[in-house]
Design an enzyme around this catalytic site. Structure first.
Site, PDB file in Angstrom:
ATOM      1  N   LYS A  56       2.949   8.506   5.957  1.00  0.00           N
ATOM      2  CA  LYS A  56       2.552   7.313   5.191  1.00  0.00           C
ATOM      3  C   LYS A  56       3.754   6.382   5.083  1.00  0.00           C
ATOM      4  CE  LYS A  56       0.699   5.741   0.772  1.00  0.00           C
ATOM      5  NZ  LYS A  56      -0.284   5.991  -0.276  1.00  0.00           N
ATOM      6  N   GLU A  59       5.595  10.422   2.713  1.00  0.00           N
ATOM      7  CA  GLU A  59       5.696   8.979   2.476  1.00  0.00           C
ATOM      8  C   GLU A  59       7.140   8.534   2.255  1.00  0.00           C
ATOM      9  OE1 GLU A  59       3.477   7.449  -0.899  1.00  0.00           O
ATOM     10  OE2 GLU A  59       4.048   5.390  -0.444  1.00  0.00           O
TER      11      GLU A  59
HETATM   12  P1  13P Z   1       0.367   0.662  -2.415  1.00  0.00           P
HETATM   13  O1  13P Z   1      -0.638   0.555  -1.287  1.00  0.00           O
HETATM   14  O2  13P Z   1       0.011  -0.138  -3.626  1.00  0.00           O
HETATM   15  O3  13P Z   1       1.773   0.477  -1.928  1.00  0.00           O
HETATM   16  O4  13P Z   1       0.268   2.159  -2.954  1.00  0.00           O
HETATM   17  C1  13P Z   1       0.228   3.184  -2.069  1.00  0.00           C
HETATM   18  C2  13P Z   1       0.930   4.351  -2.632  1.00  0.00           C
HETATM   19  O5  13P Z   1       0.361   5.408  -2.785  1.00  0.00           O
HETATM   20  C3  13P Z   1       2.359   4.217  -2.961  1.00  0.00           C
HETATM   21  O6  13P Z   1       2.893   5.483  -3.192  1.00  0.00           O
END
Ligand code: 13P
Length: 338
Positions: A220, A178
């Site tokens: 992500k 991510e």
């Molecule tokens: P949000 O969808 O609230 O951005 O959270 C996703 C997430 O796991 C952020 O690390």
């Protein structure tokens, strides 16, 4: 290549389904609870997570849940460990393994995500607790005035993401990688495009250098979108076009799925944008799904308000939103009401 990692990655992005991010750290969940006037205690946190996981039928839309260190060790009121409870519903338990974004020394306004020390051992423990996938979030902030992000910050975060992903695959866990380019600020969608492109390029250079098997991981990312306080707020159609254009330039076809974070979009906007992305995806090689936190939980949190008598109402709100996001994941979201 470990086929089981590929199979799990593919199942996490099965049709109609995506991931519920319920891995808010103790600090972040406190902020969410503060917003509804509920004290954050171990008891209220367990009660809230339990109501989400026990929502009847949530498994129609949710393929996996990202848990936090505290939650993966907790049980339902009936004493069933959360990972076991989820697995029995056909939902994969996952775990946030980073230790948070910390200030990057000598680079004001930028962060690097920590948590690599001892990670090999922690992954073994999480695996024994039932986790089958993991998540690590890197944070890239944009501020034109301060000339950030720097290339150095992007590189430091890409390197840490790749080291994490390699350790996950070594341990037999699917890494969710991510790199979040934040929506905070006033920058335009075009600036977001350029920063997201550069970030993803560096992330894939590092993943390849670290020998990470791209077929056994998920990406992500943020969508390519105007900053929250940008003068011009573009609509879902342009967000979808630019997001897909950016990924076509940067994301290898071997990646089984892209699971977007919601990043501060409202529940409705996060449905509209995901739906539009799927409508426009054409022959894109990856599944385009979700790993939403706030955009799956916002209404449920308000409906709950910390009261046990509101659990059913909160579960209904959660299921309604999960159903909407599930439809968006197929490009079939239809907004109800105004
Ligand atoms: P949000 O969808 O609230 O951005 O959270 C996703 C997430 O796991 C952020 O690390």
């Amino acid at each position: 290549m470990d086929d089981s990692l590929t199979r799990i990655a593919q199942m996490l992005v099965a049709p109609h389904k995506g991931i519920l991010a319920a891995d808010e750290s103790t600090g972040t969940i406190k902020k969410r609870f503060d917003s509804i006037g509920v004290a954050s205690t171990e008891e209220t946190r367990q009660a809230y997570r339990q109501l989400l996981f026990q929502a009847p039928g949530m498994e129609q839309y949710v393929s996996g849940v990202i848990l936090y260190d505290e939650t993966i060790r907790e049980t339902t009121d009936a004493g069933v460990p959360f990972p076991k409870f989820l697995s029995e519903k056909g939902v994969f338990p996952g775990i946030k393994v980073d230790m948070g974004a910390k200030p990057l020394a000598l680079f004001p306004g930028e962060t690097v995500t920590e948590g690599l020390d001892g990670l090999r051992e922690r992954l073994q423990e999480y695996k024994a607790l039932g986790a089958v996938f993991a998540k690590w979030r890197a944070v890239i902030a944009i501020d034109d005035q301060k000339h950030i992000p720097t290339d150095f910050c992007i590189e430091a975060n890409a390197h840490a993401l790749a080291r994490y992903a390699a350790l996950c695959q070594e341990a037999g866990l699917v890494p969710i990688v991510e790199p979040e380019v934040l929506m905070d600020g006033t920058h335009s969608i075009d600036v977001c495009f350029e920063v997201t492109k550069k970030t993803l390029q560096r992330v894939f250079v590092q993943l390849n250098a670290h020998r990470v098997q791209l077929g056994g991981m998920l990406l992500k990312p943020n969508m390519v979108i105007s900053a929250k306080n940008a003068a011009i707020q573009v609509g879902a159609e342009e967000i979808a076009q630019k997001t897909l254009a950016c990924f076509r330039e940067t994301v290898p076809a071997e990646i089984p799925g892209i699971v977007f974070l919601s990043g501060g979009q409202s529940e409705r906007q996060a449905c509209e944008t995901l739906s539009e992305i799927n409508k426009q995806k054409g022959g894109a090689p990856w599944e385009l799904s979700f790993s939403y936190g706030r955009a799956l939980q916002a209404s449920a949190l308000v409906a709950w308000g910390g009261k046990s008598e509101n659990i059913s109402a909160a579960q209904e709100a959660f299921l309604a939103q999960a159903c909407a996001v599930g439809a968006a994941r197929e490009g079939a979201y239809v907004a109800i009401g105004s």
